[in-house]
Write a protein that holds these residues in place. Structure first.
Motif, PDB file in Angstrom:
ATOM      1  N   LEU A  60       9.222   9.395   0.090  1.00  0.00           N
ATOM      2  CA  LEU A  60       9.461  10.043  -1.186  1.00  0.00           C
ATOM      3  C   LEU A  60       8.179  10.715  -1.659  1.00  0.00           C
ATOM      4  N   LEU A  61       8.253  12.012  -1.904  1.00  0.00           N
ATOM      5  CA  LEU A  61       7.113  12.771  -2.396  1.00  0.00           C
ATOM      6  C   LEU A  61       7.063  12.671  -3.913  1.00  0.00           C
ATOM      7  N   LEU A  62       6.038  11.985  -4.422  1.00  0.00           N
ATOM      8  CA  LEU A  62       5.868  11.795  -5.856  1.00  0.00           C
ATOM      9  C   LEU A  62       4.723  12.671  -6.360  1.00  0.00           C
ATOM     10  N   GLY A  63       4.499  12.666  -7.670  1.00  0.00           N
ATOM     11  CA  GLY A  63       3.599  13.627  -8.275  1.00  0.00           C
ATOM     12  C   GLY A  63       2.124  13.319  -8.195  1.00  0.00           C
ATOM     13  N   GLY A  64       1.742  12.132  -7.708  1.00  0.00           N
ATOM     14  CA  GLY A  64       0.326  11.787  -7.619  1.00  0.00           C
ATOM     15  C   GLY A  64      -0.366  12.540  -6.500  1.00  0.00           C
ATOM     16  N   PRO A  65      -1.686  12.366  -6.387  1.00  0.00           N
ATOM     17  CA  PRO A  65      -2.440  13.069  -5.341  1.00  0.00           C
ATOM     18  C   PRO A  65      -2.052  12.584  -3.950  1.00  0.00           C
ATOM     19  N   LEU A  66      -2.132  13.491  -2.978  1.00  0.00           N
ATOM     20  CA  LEU A  66      -1.813  13.148  -1.596  1.00  0.00           C
ATOM     21  C   LEU A  66      -2.692  13.964  -0.666  1.00  0.00           C
ATOM     22  N   LEU A  88       8.471   4.759   1.828  1.00  0.00           N
ATOM     23  CA  LEU A  88       7.072   5.136   1.774  1.00  0.00           C
ATOM     24  C   LEU A  88       6.899   6.048   0.570  1.00  0.00           C
ATOM     25  N   LEU A  89       6.123   5.604  -0.409  1.00  0.00           N
ATOM     26  CA  LEU A  89       5.924   6.358  -1.640  1.00  0.00           C
ATOM     27  C   LEU A  89       4.656   7.194  -1.503  1.00  0.00           C
ATOM     28  N   LEU A  90       4.826   8.457  -1.156  1.00  0.00           N
ATOM     29  CA  LEU A  90       3.715   9.378  -0.961  1.00  0.00           C
ATOM     30  C   LEU A  90       3.287   9.934  -2.312  1.00  0.00           C
ATOM     31  N   GLY A  91       2.003   9.826  -2.632  1.00  0.00           N
ATOM     32  CA  GLY A  91       1.558  10.189  -3.963  1.00  0.00           C
ATOM     33  C   GLY A  91       1.919   9.133  -4.984  1.00  0.00           C
ATOM     34  N   GLY A  92       2.173   7.912  -4.512  1.00  0.00           N
ATOM     35  CA  GLY A  92       2.594   6.825  -5.394  1.00  0.00           C
ATOM     36  C   GLY A  92       1.446   6.092  -6.052  1.00  0.00           C
ATOM     37  N   ILE A  93       0.212   6.287  -5.541  1.00  0.00           N
ATOM     38  CA  ILE A  93      -0.972   5.676  -6.147  1.00  0.00           C
ATOM     39  C   ILE A  93      -2.023   6.759  -6.342  1.00  0.00           C
ATOM     40  N   GLY A  94      -2.945   6.508  -7.259  1.00  0.00           N
ATOM     41  CA  GLY A  94      -3.959   7.506  -7.588  1.00  0.00           C
ATOM     42  C   GLY A  94      -3.469   8.418  -8.701  1.00  0.00           C
ATOM     43  N   GLY A  95      -4.381   9.199  -9.258  1.00  0.00           N
ATOM     44  CA  GLY A  95      -3.984  10.066 -10.357  1.00  0.00           C
ATOM     45  C   GLY A  95      -3.767   9.269 -11.625  1.00  0.00           C
ATOM     46  N   ARG A  96      -2.651   9.490 -12.290  1.00  0.00           N
ATOM     47  CA  ARG A  96      -2.387   8.840 -13.572  1.00  0.00           C
ATOM     48  C   ARG A  96      -2.179   7.338 -13.396  1.00  0.00           C
ATOM     49  N   LEU A  97      -2.929   6.553 -14.173  1.00  0.00           N
ATOM     50  CA  LEU A  97      -2.852   5.102 -14.075  1.00  0.00           C
ATOM     51  C   LEU A  97      -1.474   4.597 -14.470  1.00  0.00           C
ATOM     52  N   LEU A 118       7.826  -0.824  -9.456  1.00  0.00           N
ATOM     53  CA  LEU A 118       9.030  -0.444  -8.719  1.00  0.00           C
ATOM     54  C   LEU A 118       8.967  -0.953  -7.283  1.00  0.00           C
ATOM     55  N   ALA A 119       7.781  -0.900  -6.697  1.00  0.00           N
ATOM     56  CA  ALA A 119       7.624  -1.379  -5.319  1.00  0.00           C
ATOM     57  C   ALA A 119       7.924  -2.869  -5.221  1.00  0.00           C
ATOM     58  N   LEU A 126      13.454  -4.740   0.840  1.00  0.00           N
ATOM     59  CA  LEU A 126      13.004  -3.505   1.452  1.00  0.00           C
ATOM     60  C   LEU A 126      11.541  -3.598   1.857  1.00  0.00           C
ATOM     61  N   LYS A 127      11.187  -2.857   2.880  1.00  0.00           N
ATOM     62  CA  LYS A 127       9.793  -2.695   3.280  1.00  0.00           C
ATOM     63  C   LYS A 127       9.234  -1.526   2.479  1.00  0.00           C
ATOM     64  N   VAL A 128       8.101  -1.743   1.788  1.00  0.00           N
ATOM     65  CA  VAL A 128       7.581  -0.736   0.855  1.00  0.00           C
ATOM     66  C   VAL A 128       6.090  -0.545   1.062  1.00  0.00           C
ATOM     67  N   GLU A 129       5.674   0.707   0.977  1.00  0.00           N
ATOM     68  CA  GLU A 129       4.250   1.045   1.014  1.00  0.00           C
ATOM     69  C   GLU A 129       4.007   2.214   0.072  1.00  0.00           C
ATOM     70  N   LEU A 130       2.855   2.198  -0.588  1.00  0.00           N
ATOM     71  CA  LEU A 130       2.424   3.315  -1.417  1.00  0.00           C
ATOM     72  C   LEU A 130       1.152   3.891  -0.821  1.00  0.00           C
ATOM     73  N   THR A 131       1.003   5.216  -0.850  1.00  0.00           N
ATOM     74  CA  THR A 131      -0.196   5.822  -0.291  1.00  0.00           C
ATOM     75  C   THR A 131      -0.535   7.123  -0.993  1.00  0.00           C
ATOM     76  N   ASP A 132      -1.828   7.449  -0.971  1.00  0.00           N
ATOM     77  CA  ASP A 132      -2.285   8.766  -1.399  1.00  0.00           C
ATOM     78  C   ASP A 132      -2.765   9.560  -0.188  1.00  0.00           C
ATOM     79  N   GLY A 133      -2.416   9.092   1.008  1.00  0.00           N
ATOM     80  CA  GLY A 133      -2.816   9.737   2.238  1.00  0.00           C
ATOM     81  C   GLY A 133      -4.131   9.226   2.785  1.00  0.00           C
ATOM     82  N   LEU A 134      -4.904   8.585   1.937  1.00  0.00           N
ATOM     83  CA  LEU A 134      -6.195   8.036   2.350  1.00  0.00           C
ATOM     84  C   LEU A 134      -6.214   6.525   2.217  1.00  0.00           C
ATOM     85  N   THR A 135      -5.704   6.013   1.078  1.00  0.00           N
ATOM     86  CA  THR A 135      -5.610   4.579   0.862  1.00  0.00           C
ATOM     87  C   THR A 135      -4.140   4.162   0.883  1.00  0.00           C
TER      88      THR A 135
END
Length: 203
Positions: free
Chosen positions: A6-12, A94-103, A112-113, A121-130
């Motif tokens: 899922l592409l979310l609004g945080g940084p990626l 996989l929550l892409l853009g799910g962490i970082g940016g707005r607290l 939600l995770a 469910l198996k869940v992961e959040l990432t900003d592409g780096l962390t």
């Protein structure tokens, strides 16, 4: 397993490794999170949201099927997209853009995770780096390469233990603490959550 990214609004940060990792995932986007699809060179099968943060240029550039939501609603576009993924049979998210940016959004995505994890469910959040993983009571194994830095955070309180790290920890009751920040994997690690819940954060 039905896998959704899922592409979310945080940084990626889009890397070749991330692109390879997304193979086998169905791609959905929430509002401005769709901008990441351009960087990925991919077209989501659904672009859902009220489009209040998707500028006209983005809507012209990305030719994905859109579903417009009302602006007056009691959930974020990301939460609505997550509900859609569940309705489509998601078993891994996989929550892409799910962490970082707005607290506030990061904390909401973490909550939600945990709710998804409680449903199995198996869940992961990432900003592409962390990367962040919600951990419920039980034993969790992570096949990390030696030298991988990580933090293990009670959320907000937990009895936690870790093996396979530079600094192992027997099951210990923890609340607000920095004790479990900035550890290092010696190889695969084993995290035990005896009570409460925690977040494993790889950076």
């Amino acid at each position: 397993m039905s896998r959704f990214a899922l592409l979310l609004g945080g940084p990626l940060l889009v890397t070749e490794a991330l692109k390879e990792r997304l193979e086998g995932f169905r791609l959905l986007a929430a509002d401005s999170g769709a901008r990441h699809a351009l960087a990925l060179g991919a077209v989501p099968e659904l672009w859902l949201g009220d489009m209040d943060s998707s500028p006209p240029w983005l809507q012209r550039a990305l030719k994905a099927p859109k579903e417009i939501l009302p602006r007056a609603k009691d959930k974020t576009d990301g939460e609505a997209l997550l509900e859609r993924a569940l309705a489509l049979g998601a078993e891994e998210v996989l929550l892409l853009g799910g962490i970082g940016g707005r607290l506030d959004h990061t904390l909401a995505h973490l909550n939600l995770a945990f709710a998804l994890a409680q449903e199995g469910l198996k869940v992961e959040l990432t900003d592409g780096l962390t990367r962040a993983f919600p951990l419920l009571p039980g034993v969790h194994a992570f096949p990390l390469p030696p030298g991988t830095p990580f933090s293990l955070l009670p959320y907000p309180e937990a009895t936690l233990g870790v093996e396979g790290a530079r600094w192992n920890l027997p099951p210990t009751p923890l609340g607000a603490t920095t004790l479990t920040l900035e550890n290092e994997a010696l190889g695969p690690i084993r995290v035990e959550v005896v009570e409460g819940r925690a977040v494993l954060y790889l950076f």
